[in-house]
Write a protein that holds these residues in place. Structure first.
Motif, PDB file in Angstrom:
ATOM      1  N   LEU A  31      38.643  73.051 -22.336  1.00  0.00           N
ATOM      2  CA  LEU A  31      39.639  73.532 -23.290  1.00  0.00           C
ATOM      3  C   LEU A  31      39.490  72.839 -24.641  1.00  0.00           C
ATOM      4  O   LEU A  31      39.608  73.477 -25.703  1.00  0.00           O
ATOM      5  CB  LEU A  31      41.039  73.292 -22.730  1.00  0.00           C
ATOM      6  CG  LEU A  31      41.418  74.116 -21.492  1.00  0.00           C
ATOM      7  CD1 LEU A  31      42.759  73.642 -20.936  1.00  0.00           C
ATOM      8  CD2 LEU A  31      41.466  75.598 -21.815  1.00  0.00           C
ATOM      9  N   ASP A  32      39.230  71.534 -24.621  1.00  0.00           N
ATOM     10  CA  ASP A  32      39.082  70.803 -25.876  1.00  0.00           C
ATOM     11  C   ASP A  32      37.790  71.178 -26.590  1.00  0.00           C
ATOM     12  O   ASP A  32      37.735  71.190 -27.826  1.00  0.00           O
ATOM     13  CB  ASP A  32      39.153  69.302 -25.624  1.00  0.00           C
ATOM     14  CG  ASP A  32      40.551  68.855 -25.234  1.00  0.00           C
ATOM     15  OD1 ASP A  32      41.518  69.541 -25.622  1.00  0.00           O
ATOM     16  OD2 ASP A  32      40.684  67.838 -24.540  1.00  0.00           O
ATOM     17  N   ALA A  33      36.750  71.503 -25.840  1.00  0.00           N
ATOM     18  CA  ALA A  33      35.517  71.993 -26.462  1.00  0.00           C
ATOM     19  C   ALA A  33      35.793  73.303 -27.198  1.00  0.00           C
ATOM     20  O   ALA A  33      35.325  73.509 -28.332  1.00  0.00           O
ATOM     21  CB  ALA A  33      34.428  72.186 -25.405  1.00  0.00           C
ATOM     22  N   VAL A  34      36.553  74.190 -26.567  1.00  0.00           N
ATOM     23  CA  VAL A  34      36.918  75.455 -27.209  1.00  0.00           C
ATOM     24  C   VAL A  34      37.718  75.183 -28.480  1.00  0.00           C
ATOM     25  O   VAL A  34      37.484  75.787 -29.536  1.00  0.00           O
ATOM     26  CB  VAL A  34      37.724  76.345 -26.245  1.00  0.00           C
ATOM     27  CG1 VAL A  34      38.311  77.549 -26.980  1.00  0.00           C
ATOM     28  CG2 VAL A  34      36.834  76.813 -25.101  1.00  0.00           C
ATOM     29  N   ARG A  35      38.659  74.244 -28.402  1.00  0.00           N
ATOM     30  CA  ARG A  35      39.500  73.934 -29.566  1.00  0.00           C
ATOM     31  C   ARG A  35      38.667  73.378 -30.720  1.00  0.00           C
ATOM     32  O   ARG A  35      38.900  73.704 -31.888  1.00  0.00           O
ATOM     33  CB  ARG A  35      40.597  72.944 -29.174  1.00  0.00           C
ATOM     34  CG  ARG A  35      41.621  73.550 -28.221  1.00  0.00           C
ATOM     35  CD  ARG A  35      42.702  72.546 -27.868  1.00  0.00           C
ATOM     36  NE  ARG A  35      43.723  73.148 -27.023  1.00  0.00           N
ATOM     37  CZ  ARG A  35      43.940  72.836 -25.760  1.00  0.00           C
ATOM     38  NH1 ARG A  35      43.225  71.892 -25.179  1.00  0.00           N
ATOM     39  NH2 ARG A  35      44.872  73.448 -25.058  1.00  0.00           N
ATOM     40  N   LEU A  36      37.703  72.531 -30.405  1.00  0.00           N
ATOM     41  CA  LEU A  36      36.837  71.990 -31.454  1.00  0.00           C
ATOM     42  C   LEU A  36      36.062  73.102 -32.153  1.00  0.00           C
ATOM     43  O   LEU A  36      35.904  73.092 -33.377  1.00  0.00           O
ATOM     44  CB  LEU A  36      35.858  70.981 -30.853  1.00  0.00           C
ATOM     45  CG  LEU A  36      36.437  69.641 -30.405  1.00  0.00           C
ATOM     46  CD1 LEU A  36      35.393  68.860 -29.611  1.00  0.00           C
ATOM     47  CD2 LEU A  36      36.905  68.811 -31.598  1.00  0.00           C
ATOM     48  N   LEU A  37      35.564  74.061 -31.374  1.00  0.00           N
ATOM     49  CA  LEU A  37      34.798  75.169 -31.945  1.00  0.00           C
ATOM     50  C   LEU A  37      35.693  76.120 -32.728  1.00  0.00           C
ATOM     51  O   LEU A  37      35.330  76.571 -33.827  1.00  0.00           O
ATOM     52  CB  LEU A  37      34.072  75.920 -30.827  1.00  0.00           C
ATOM     53  CG  LEU A  37      33.038  75.116 -30.035  1.00  0.00           C
ATOM     54  CD1 LEU A  37      32.492  75.942 -28.882  1.00  0.00           C
ATOM     55  CD2 LEU A  37      31.902  74.639 -30.923  1.00  0.00           C
ATOM     56  N   GLU A  38      36.864  76.420 -32.178  1.00  0.00           N
ATOM     57  CA  GLU A  38      37.778  77.337 -32.868  1.00  0.00           C
ATOM     58  C   GLU A  38      38.271  76.736 -34.174  1.00  0.00           C
ATOM     59  O   GLU A  38      38.478  77.468 -35.157  1.00  0.00           O
ATOM     60  CB  GLU A  38      38.959  77.679 -31.958  1.00  0.00           C
ATOM     61  CG  GLU A  38      38.586  78.603 -30.802  1.00  0.00           C
ATOM     62  CD  GLU A  38      39.760  78.951 -29.926  1.00  0.00           C
ATOM     63  OE1 GLU A  38      39.686  79.973 -29.224  1.00  0.00           O
ATOM     64  OE2 GLU A  38      40.774  78.189 -29.940  1.00  0.00           O
ATOM     65  N   GLU A  40      36.605  75.090 -36.165  1.00  0.00           N
ATOM     66  CA  GLU A  40      35.535  75.299 -37.150  1.00  0.00           C
ATOM     67  C   GLU A  40      35.374  76.773 -37.521  1.00  0.00           C
ATOM     68  O   GLU A  40      34.437  77.126 -38.248  1.00  0.00           O
ATOM     69  CB  GLU A  40      34.215  74.751 -36.595  1.00  0.00           C
ATOM     70  CG  GLU A  40      34.218  73.265 -36.328  1.00  0.00           C
ATOM     71  CD  GLU A  40      34.465  72.436 -37.577  1.00  0.00           C
ATOM     72  OE1 GLU A  40      33.946  72.834 -38.658  1.00  0.00           O
ATOM     73  OE2 GLU A  40      35.172  71.420 -37.499  1.00  0.00           O
ATOM     74  N   GLY A  41      36.261  77.622 -37.016  1.00  0.00           N
ATOM     75  CA  GLY A  41      36.247  79.021 -37.406  1.00  0.00           C
ATOM     76  C   GLY A  41      35.504  79.959 -36.484  1.00  0.00           C
ATOM     77  O   GLY A  41      35.376  81.155 -36.779  1.00  0.00           O
ATOM     78  N   LEU A  42      35.025  79.469 -35.341  1.00  0.00           N
ATOM     79  CA  LEU A  42      34.287  80.316 -34.418  1.00  0.00           C
ATOM     80  C   LEU A  42      35.231  81.041 -33.460  1.00  0.00           C
ATOM     81  O   LEU A  42      36.264  80.501 -33.074  1.00  0.00           O
ATOM     82  CB  LEU A  42      33.290  79.493 -33.591  1.00  0.00           C
ATOM     83  CG  LEU A  42      31.921  79.220 -34.226  1.00  0.00           C
ATOM     84  CD1 LEU A  42      32.047  78.221 -35.367  1.00  0.00           C
ATOM     85  CD2 LEU A  42      30.952  78.714 -33.179  1.00  0.00           C
ATOM     86  N   THR A  43      34.825  82.241 -33.060  1.00  0.00           N
ATOM     87  CA  THR A  43      35.464  82.930 -31.945  1.00  0.00           C
ATOM     88  C   THR A  43      34.665  82.584 -30.696  1.00  0.00           C
ATOM     89  O   THR A  43      33.449  82.801 -30.656  1.00  0.00           O
ATOM     90  CB  THR A  43      35.472  84.452 -32.151  1.00  0.00           C
ATOM     91  OG1 THR A  43      36.198  84.765 -33.345  1.00  0.00           O
ATOM     92  CG2 THR A  43      36.104  85.155 -30.965  1.00  0.00           C
ATOM     93  N   VAL A  44      35.326  82.012 -29.695  1.00  0.00           N
ATOM     94  CA  VAL A  44      34.635  81.520 -28.500  1.00  0.00           C
ATOM     95  C   VAL A  44      34.827  82.510 -27.356  1.00  0.00           C
ATOM     96  O   VAL A  44      35.949  82.931 -27.069  1.00  0.00           O
ATOM     97  CB  VAL A  44      35.157  80.126 -28.092  1.00  0.00           C
ATOM     98  CG1 VAL A  44      34.423  79.622 -26.858  1.00  0.00           C
ATOM     99  CG2 VAL A  44      34.999  79.144 -29.252  1.00  0.00           C
ATOM    100  N   HIS A  45      33.726  82.844 -26.696  1.00  0.00           N
ATOM    101  CA  HIS A  45      33.735  83.800 -25.596  1.00  0.00           C
ATOM    102  C   HIS A  45      33.347  83.077 -24.310  1.00  0.00           C
ATOM    103  O   HIS A  45      32.414  82.265 -24.293  1.00  0.00           O
ATOM    104  CB  HIS A  45      32.748  84.930 -25.867  1.00  0.00           C
ATOM    105  CG  HIS A  45      32.990  85.637 -27.168  1.00  0.00           C
ATOM    106  ND1 HIS A  45      33.685  86.824 -27.252  1.00  0.00           N
ATOM    107  CD2 HIS A  45      32.636  85.307 -28.448  1.00  0.00           C
ATOM    108  CE1 HIS A  45      33.756  87.201 -28.520  1.00  0.00           C
ATOM    109  NE2 HIS A  45      33.124  86.293 -29.266  1.00  0.00           N
ATOM    110  N   PHE A  46      34.058  83.412 -23.227  1.00  0.00           N
ATOM    111  CA  PHE A  46      33.827  82.755 -21.941  1.00  0.00           C
ATOM    112  C   PHE A  46      33.631  83.817 -20.858  1.00  0.00           C
ATOM    113  O   PHE A  46      34.605  84.329 -20.296  1.00  0.00           O
ATOM    114  CB  PHE A  46      35.021  81.861 -21.586  1.00  0.00           C
ATOM    115  CG  PHE A  46      34.822  81.056 -20.325  1.00  0.00           C
ATOM    116  CD1 PHE A  46      34.149  79.851 -20.351  1.00  0.00           C
ATOM    117  CD2 PHE A  46      35.319  81.514 -19.108  1.00  0.00           C
ATOM    118  CE1 PHE A  46      33.969  79.103 -19.185  1.00  0.00           C
ATOM    119  CE2 PHE A  46      35.148  80.789 -17.938  1.00  0.00           C
ATOM    120  CZ  PHE A  46      34.466  79.581 -17.977  1.00  0.00           C
TER     121      PHE A  46
END
Length: 266
Positions: A31-38, A40-46
């Motif tokens: 979850l924290d990895a997703v938050r770090l990426l988001e 930075e402006g990225l849309t994260v897909h899982f």
């Protein structure tokens, strides 16, 4: 390890390969990895059908089982987006070993090679693709912390993960990284090694634990959940004063990410 070329254009999308250990035991790291990426402006897909990278079977001498695990996931990451992995050892398996698993299957090998080129360890991706700057993002009110890093053997050799962790942690205000005598040694986890040779594994983690504790550090940080679980459980069993934290959660917390009253990121 061959130096890789990084994209010159920031991506707008990325996949997260969560790893089985993150999924089952340390979901907060994912979850924290997703938050770090988001952030930075990225849309994260899982992709929900993802599972294990196949490393336990592969390192145990069972390539056929590893191949079937990998094959089931080759079509899950269809878009040409980066695949970010919060584990250096799993990223190394996907980037360096998935293509060799299919040396007798040209169609599958082509897919595996194309996917492998898009695989990044989380710290690597933050530094070299997103080019994050954390020097001015320290959360207010946090006490100074003295930390030691641990990098899994495979992550150190195949993905250069230690260098990524060092650069990210050293850039954080209020954080002092301390090196210890046994930092480069294996913690004894080694995937199935810990199951096959528990006495040897136990002795190795005791050495690692004692060396880290001798520094007087406040916590141990690692980007590999297997090692993190091994060292953390050994510390808890002994009552050793060594909290452990995944690099993703540590970076999120130290750069202003919200943490709830239970100490979990939010």
């Amino acid at each position: 390890m061959i130096e890789r070329q990084y994209p010159t254009v920031r991506p707008a999308h990325a996949y997260l390969f969560g790893t089985c250990l993150v999924d089952l035991f340390v979901p907060q790291a994912g979850l924290d990895a997703v938050r770090l990426l988001e952030r930075e402006g990225l849309t994260v897909h899982f992709p929900r059908a993802q599972s294990c990278c196949g490393q336990p079977a592969y390192s145990s001498g069972n390539p056929e089982q590893a191949r079937e695990v990998a094959r089931a996931q080759l079509d899950l990451f269809r878009e040409p987006w980066p695949v970010v992995v919060p584990s250096g050892s799993c990223a190394g398996m996907m980037r360096h070993h998935w293509p060799t698993l299919f040396e007798h299957d040209s169609a599958a090998q082509e897919k595996a090679r194309a996917l492998a080129e898009r695989v990044y360890e989380l710290g690597e991706f933050l530094l070299h693709v997103l080019k994050v700057q954390y020097a001015d993002e320290c959360a207010e009110g946090l006490a100074q912390e003295r930390v030691v890093l641990h990098t899994s053997c495979a992550a150190r050799r195949e993905m250069g993960t230690r260098a990524h962790g060092v650069e990210l942690v050293d850039a954080l205000p209020g954080v002092m990284r301390i090196e210890h005598e046994r930092e480069s040694e294996c913690c004894g986890f080694g995937g199935t090694f810990a199951l096959k040779h528990p006495d040897i594994s136990g002795a190795m983690v005791q050495d690692k634990l004692a060396s880290a504790c001798a520094t007087g550090c406040d916590r141990l940080v690692s980007a590999d959940c297997g090692c993190l679980l091994n060292i953390g459980h050994a510390a808890a069993k002994q009552g050793a004063p060594l909290p452990v934290e995944h690099l993703a959660s540590f970076l999120w917390r130290r750069t202003g990410g919200k943490v709830d009253d239970a100490g979990e990121s939010a």
